[in-house]
Design an enzyme around this catalytic site. Structure first.
Site, mmCIF file in Angstrom:
data_model
loop_
_atom_site.group_PDB
_atom_site.id
_atom_site.type_symbol
_atom_site.label_atom_id
_atom_site.label_comp_id
_atom_site.label_asym_id
_atom_site.label_seq_id
_atom_site.Cartn_x
_atom_site.Cartn_y
_atom_site.Cartn_z
ATOM 1 C CG HIS A 1 30.891 38.562 40.111
ATOM 2 N ND1 HIS A 1 31.474 39.660 40.707
ATOM 3 C CD2 HIS A 1 30.173 37.945 41.095
ATOM 4 C CE1 HIS A 1 31.137 39.695 41.997
ATOM 5 N NE2 HIS A 1 30.364 38.671 42.251
ATOM 6 C CD GLN B 1 35.000 40.249 44.104
ATOM 7 O OE1 GLN B 1 34.026 40.935 44.365
ATOM 8 N NE2 GLN B 1 36.185 40.484 44.632
HETATM 9 C C1 BJW Z 1 43.935 48.236 43.382
HETATM 10 C C2 BJW Z 1 44.625 48.718 42.256
HETATM 11 C C3 BJW Z 1 45.912 48.185 42.030
HETATM 12 C C4 BJW Z 1 42.729 49.695 42.311
HETATM 13 N N1 BJW Z 1 46.400 47.257 42.878
HETATM 14 N N2 BJW Z 1 44.446 47.348 44.206
HETATM 15 C C5 BJW Z 1 20.042 45.484 47.620
HETATM 16 C C6 BJW Z 1 19.376 45.055 46.465
HETATM 17 C C7 BJW Z 1 19.846 43.995 45.677
HETATM 18 C C8 BJW Z 1 20.976 43.334 46.031
HETATM 19 C C9 BJW Z 1 21.629 43.755 47.169
HETATM 20 C C10 BJW Z 1 21.177 44.804 47.975
HETATM 21 N N3 BJW Z 1 22.038 44.966 49.014
HETATM 22 C C11 BJW Z 1 22.991 44.035 48.883
HETATM 23 C C12 BJW Z 1 22.758 43.303 47.773
HETATM 24 C C13 BJW Z 1 23.545 42.201 47.264
HETATM 25 C C14 BJW Z 1 24.446 42.696 46.152
HETATM 26 C C15 BJW Z 1 25.568 43.525 46.790
HETATM 27 O O1 BJW Z 1 26.496 43.014 47.345
HETATM 28 N N4 BJW Z 1 25.507 44.859 46.660
HETATM 29 C C16 BJW Z 1 26.515 45.735 47.292
HETATM 30 C C17 BJW Z 1 26.900 46.854 46.325
HETATM 31 C C18 BJW Z 1 25.944 46.262 48.591
HETATM 32 N N5 BJW Z 1 24.971 41.486 45.550
HETATM 33 C C19 BJW Z 1 24.327 40.877 44.581
HETATM 34 O O2 BJW Z 1 23.310 41.319 44.081
HETATM 35 C C20 BJW Z 1 24.920 39.554 44.166
HETATM 36 N N6 BJW Z 1 23.923 38.559 44.177
HETATM 37 C C21 BJW Z 1 23.316 38.183 45.316
HETATM 38 O O3 BJW Z 1 23.645 38.625 46.396
HETATM 39 O O4 BJW Z 1 22.309 37.273 45.144
HETATM 40 C C22 BJW Z 1 21.429 37.037 46.249
HETATM 41 C C23 BJW Z 1 20.464 38.214 46.333
HETATM 42 C C24 BJW Z 1 19.530 38.372 45.349
HETATM 43 C C25 BJW Z 1 18.611 39.424 45.439
HETATM 44 C C26 BJW Z 1 18.679 40.348 46.482
HETATM 45 C C27 BJW Z 1 19.659 40.198 47.461
HETATM 46 C C28 BJW Z 1 20.543 39.121 47.394
HETATM 47 C C29 BJW Z 1 25.469 39.653 42.751
HETATM 48 C C30 BJW Z 1 26.613 40.600 42.656
HETATM 49 C C31 BJW Z 1 27.047 40.732 41.207
HETATM 50 C C32 BJW Z 1 28.131 41.771 41.041
HETATM 51 N N7 BJW Z 1 28.248 42.094 39.682
HETATM 52 C C33 BJW Z 1 29.286 43.015 39.265
HETATM 53 C C34 BJW Z 1 29.149 43.223 37.741
HETATM 54 C C35 BJW Z 1 29.632 41.976 36.998
HETATM 55 C C36 BJW Z 1 29.406 42.077 35.548
HETATM 56 C C37 BJW Z 1 30.138 43.229 34.904
HETATM 57 O O5 BJW Z 1 31.330 43.455 35.109
HETATM 58 O O6 BJW Z 1 29.498 43.922 34.138
HETATM 59 O O7 BJW Z 1 30.566 42.487 39.592
HETATM 60 S S1 BJW Z 1 29.264 44.575 40.108
HETATM 61 C C38 BJW Z 1 31.005 44.754 40.214
HETATM 62 O O8 BJW Z 1 31.430 44.701 41.597
HETATM 63 C C39 BJW Z 1 31.586 43.515 39.545
HETATM 64 C C40 BJW Z 1 32.748 43.187 40.448
HETATM 65 O O9 BJW Z 1 33.130 41.845 40.281
HETATM 66 C C41 BJW Z 1 32.205 43.520 41.795
HETATM 67 C C42 BJW Z 1 33.279 43.741 42.832
HETATM 68 O O10 BJW Z 1 34.017 44.874 42.528
HETATM 69 P P1 BJW Z 1 35.592 44.911 42.804
HETATM 70 O O11 BJW Z 1 36.267 43.954 41.933
HETATM 71 O O12 BJW Z 1 35.843 44.802 44.246
HETATM 72 O O13 BJW Z 1 35.934 46.367 42.237
HETATM 73 P P2 BJW Z 1 35.921 47.781 43.003
HETATM 74 O O14 BJW Z 1 36.004 48.823 41.953
HETATM 75 O O15 BJW Z 1 34.816 47.869 43.943
HETATM 76 O O16 BJW Z 1 37.257 47.785 43.839
HETATM 77 C C43 BJW Z 1 38.525 47.820 43.208
HETATM 78 C C44 BJW Z 1 39.564 47.781 44.309
HETATM 79 O O17 BJW Z 1 40.842 47.670 43.725
HETATM 80 C C45 BJW Z 1 39.588 49.055 45.191
HETATM 81 O O18 BJW Z 1 39.615 48.660 46.555
HETATM 82 C C46 BJW Z 1 40.889 49.736 44.786
HETATM 83 O O19 BJW Z 1 41.473 50.440 45.871
HETATM 84 C C47 BJW Z 1 41.728 48.567 44.372
HETATM 85 N N8 BJW Z 1 42.797 48.852 43.383
HETATM 86 N N9 BJW Z 1 43.897 49.601 41.613
HETATM 87 C C48 BJW Z 1 45.718 46.848 43.939
HETATM 88 N N10 BJW Z 1 46.709 48.560 40.965
#
Ligand code: BJW
Length: 242
Positions: free
Chosen positions: A116, A98
């Site tokens: 992403h 991601q």
């Molecule tokens: C360690 C560590 C170490 C720390 N060792 N571990 C309502 C309205 C609109 C949309 C939605 C809605 N409800 C749901 C949605 C869908 C939405 C969604 O999922 N939202 C949720 C928040 C609920 N998803 C989308 O919108 C996606 N598209 C989609 O679904 O299209 C269809 C659709 C369209 C319209 C409406 C509905 C559906 C697109 C998602 C795009 C995500 N984009 C981002 C930004 C990317 C660009 C950028 O970087 O600027 O992607 S957001 C951000 O989160 C980024 C990441 O890839 C993504 C995931 O985060 P990640 O990597 O898991 O990071 P963290 O910080 O959350 O976790 C880190 C982890 O590491 C933790 O667990 C720590 O404990 C751990 N850790 N150090 C091991 N050393």
């Protein structure tokens, strides 16, 4: 538990890894939702949605420019390096990330499936053409397309945007058909990426989660290794090659 995972890994044909921002945390790149995460300091809806970009492209680009400056100065950590070595070791090894930072590639991974997008790519908002752009800092904010003059945007997936369909289909197919999946450094919150481990579990694959804290996925996985990816992966790898 590590011995059992290694046995399982050695008996697996298709190996899939799903990574999130936690994998790059030890390189000094902020995660999104942790204590010092980006979403604690910035509002996602003001910076990481198509609406935010159309309202204020300069603000959005300033934020990405700042993040590009941070990422450009960082190096892959031992977790990235072990995963790059596994691509060489296992004939059917697939890395789905991601992350947009490009650190897996910098560590030597060649076939990275980026869900992403990539912060080092820009996309023309008029022609849709994607090109590499490694300028740090950007000379012009917001940057414009050199061929048509339209606004460029970062080639990343914002909230409310669909992921590239072919990329997502490939990730779903790999997750559904793997023997073992490692889920590393992700909060497993953001869809559709968060569904991938469940596809693997449903089809009977073993799922190994590596994270410094438990997630919503943890109760469902076969193995949970609590700790830093940059420490646990080298430990696993040492046992694998010994
Ligand atoms: C360690 C560590 C170490 C720390 N060792 N571990 C309502 C309205 C609109 C949309 C939605 C809605 N409800 C749901 C949605 C869908 C939405 C969604 O999922 N939202 C949720 C928040 C609920 N998803 C989308 O919108 C996606 N598209 C989609 O679904 O299209 C269809 C659709 C369209 C319209 C409406 C509905 C559906 C697109 C998602 C795009 C995500 N984009 C981002 C930004 C990317 C660009 C950028 O970087 O600027 O992607 S957001 C951000 O989160 C980024 C990441 O890839 C993504 C995931 O985060 P990640 O990597 O898991 O990071 P963290 O910080 O959350 O976790 C880190 C982890 O590491 C933790 O667990 C720590 O404990 C751990 N850790 N150090 C091991 N050393």
């Amino acid at each position: 538990m590590l011995e059992e995972i290694i046995r399982n890994l050695k008996n697996s044909k298709k190996i899939v890894v799903l990574t999130g921002s936690g994998v790059s945390a030890e390189s000094g790149i902020p995660t999104f939702r942790g204590k010092d995460g980006l979403w604690k300091r910035f509002r996602a809806e003001e910076l990481a949605t198509p609406h935010a970009f159309s309202r204020d492209p300069k603000l959005v680009w300033e934020w990405y420019n700042w993040r590009r400056e941070i990422i450009a100065s960082k190096e892959p950590n031992p977790a990235h390096k072990v995963l790059a070595s596994w691509e060489e070791r296992f004939p059917e090894f697939y890395l789905i990330t991601q992350n947009i930072d490009g650190l897996h590639q910098k560590a030597g991974s060649k076939k990275v499936i980026e869900l992403h997008g990539n912060i080092w790519e820009v996309k023309c908002t008029k022609e849709g053409i994607i090109s590499e752009n490694r300028e740090v800092p950007l000379k012009e904010i917001p940057p414009k397309c050199s061929s048509c003059g339209a606004l460029l945007r970062p080639n990343v997936v914002w909230f409310g945007e669909s992921l590239d369909q072919a990329t997502l289909n490939r990730a779903i197919d790999l997750s559904t058909n793997c023997d073992i999946m490692f889920v590393i450094g992700t909060s497993v919150i953001v869809q559709p990426a968060a569904s991938l481990p469940y596809f693997a579990l449903k089809e009977g694959a073993s799922v190994v989660e590596i994270n410094i804290e438990e997630t919503l996925l943890t109760p469902h996985v076969n193995y949970f290794l609590k700790g830093k990816a940059g420490e646990i992966l080298p430990e696993l790898n040492k046992k694998l090659i010994s």
